[in-house]
Design a protein around this motif. Sequence first.
Motif, mmCIF file in Angstrom:
data_model
loop_
_atom_site.group_PDB
_atom_site.id
_atom_site.type_symbol
_atom_site.label_atom_id
_atom_site.label_comp_id
_atom_site.label_asym_id
_atom_site.label_seq_id
_atom_site.Cartn_x
_atom_site.Cartn_y
_atom_site.Cartn_z
ATOM 1 N N GLU A 193 0.828 -1.204 0.000
ATOM 2 C CA GLU A 193 0.000 0.000 0.000
ATOM 3 C C GLU A 193 0.864 1.256 0.000
ATOM 4 O O GLU A 193 0.505 2.274 -0.609
ATOM 5 C CB GLU A 193 -0.928 0.003 1.221
ATOM 6 C CG GLU A 193 -1.946 -1.116 1.248
ATOM 7 C CD GLU A 193 -2.920 -1.042 0.091
ATOM 8 O OE1 GLU A 193 -3.227 0.073 -0.364
ATOM 9 O OE2 GLU A 193 -3.390 -2.112 -0.366
ATOM 10 N N LEU A 197 0.886 4.511 -2.538
ATOM 11 C CA LEU A 197 0.805 5.873 -2.011
ATOM 12 C C LEU A 197 2.015 6.698 -2.438
ATOM 13 O O LEU A 197 1.890 7.899 -2.719
ATOM 14 C CB LEU A 197 0.715 5.822 -0.482
ATOM 15 C CG LEU A 197 0.510 7.148 0.253
ATOM 16 C CD1 LEU A 197 -0.763 7.831 -0.211
ATOM 17 C CD2 LEU A 197 0.475 6.914 1.754
ATOM 18 N N GLN A 247 -7.105 4.275 0.227
ATOM 19 C CA GLN A 247 -6.206 3.228 0.682
ATOM 20 C C GLN A 247 -6.827 2.381 1.785
ATOM 21 O O GLN A 247 -6.468 1.216 1.959
ATOM 22 C CB GLN A 247 -4.899 3.837 1.200
ATOM 23 C CG GLN A 247 -4.038 4.477 0.131
ATOM 24 C CD GLN A 247 -3.387 3.447 -0.774
ATOM 25 O OE1 GLN A 247 -3.938 3.099 -1.812
ATOM 26 N NE2 GLN A 247 -2.241 2.962 -0.388
#
Length: 316
Positions: A193, A197, A247
């Motif tokens: 993740e 990002l 997210q």
Amino acid sequence: MIRFVLTRLLLLAVGLLVASALIFFTLRILPGDVAQVIAGTQSTPEQVAAIRLSLGLDRPILVQYGDWLGGLLRGDLGSSLITSSSVADELAEKAQVTVPLAVFSLVIALLFSVPLGILAAVRRRRVSGTVVSFVSQGLAAVPAVWAGLVLIAIFAVWLGWLPPQGFPLDGWEEPGRALQSLVLPSLTIGIIEGAVLLRFIRSAAVEASGEDYVRTAAATGMTRTRALITQGMPNVALSVVSVLGLQVAGLIVGAIIIEQLFSLPGIGRMLVSDVGNRDLTKVQGELLALTAIVLVIGTVVDIVHRLLDPRQRETA
């Protein structure tokens, strides 16, 4: 601002109502009969019918939904059709694993994505920036299961530093062992993740570095990096906050998969088990709880976005 917050809260309530209806009626379309599961394969039709009657499954579906919705308004998610245990109590117990896992994963993602994203933007024409961008793009495409297996092979099998699977039976009464059990799962989710990002942060920082106010700050004697951090970070923060809201859904989905891989007794693992057992009351309570988390965080992101961006307040 107060009107904006009240509007978002109203939309949140409507979203939860719609989600509850979709979850409830969709689960009723799925094949299988929970009464048959409880009765067993050797049961007679009369025994199955008696179980359906005792559980209230013979009532009209709208009546069943109305009863469940009334319980939700009182804060009651219902009871398991199989074990009769409270769904809310089981969710609270399993959340002691899933919530720390999601929080640790998010912290890990932020710790390496923010500085490396800015580095990749500032040094985008140099080797270091290119390498960071290339590696992050590769990590973002890695399946979570494969990444978890690699981390297990390195840190649990080869080096022997961390446990490969499981969670202490006493839970957080043994905080040291509990934290060790969450290190590899958190790294698995956080790295993937965080790589996603990082790419958003790099793009936002590159865009901000070309703005007039950043170039003006650099012209006054600041270095390009300092000008970007001091003057461009507010705009970068807006992008980060917006992406973080998206997210969260990825973290929840990742947690469901990773809990299976690392044998963690969290909400994701419980959900998979209850789907197999056709425990509809538990499944709909778990899905609604996960949906509520996503919707609440989305609402918070909208409010924080309005607070951080003065242009939206002026327009309003």
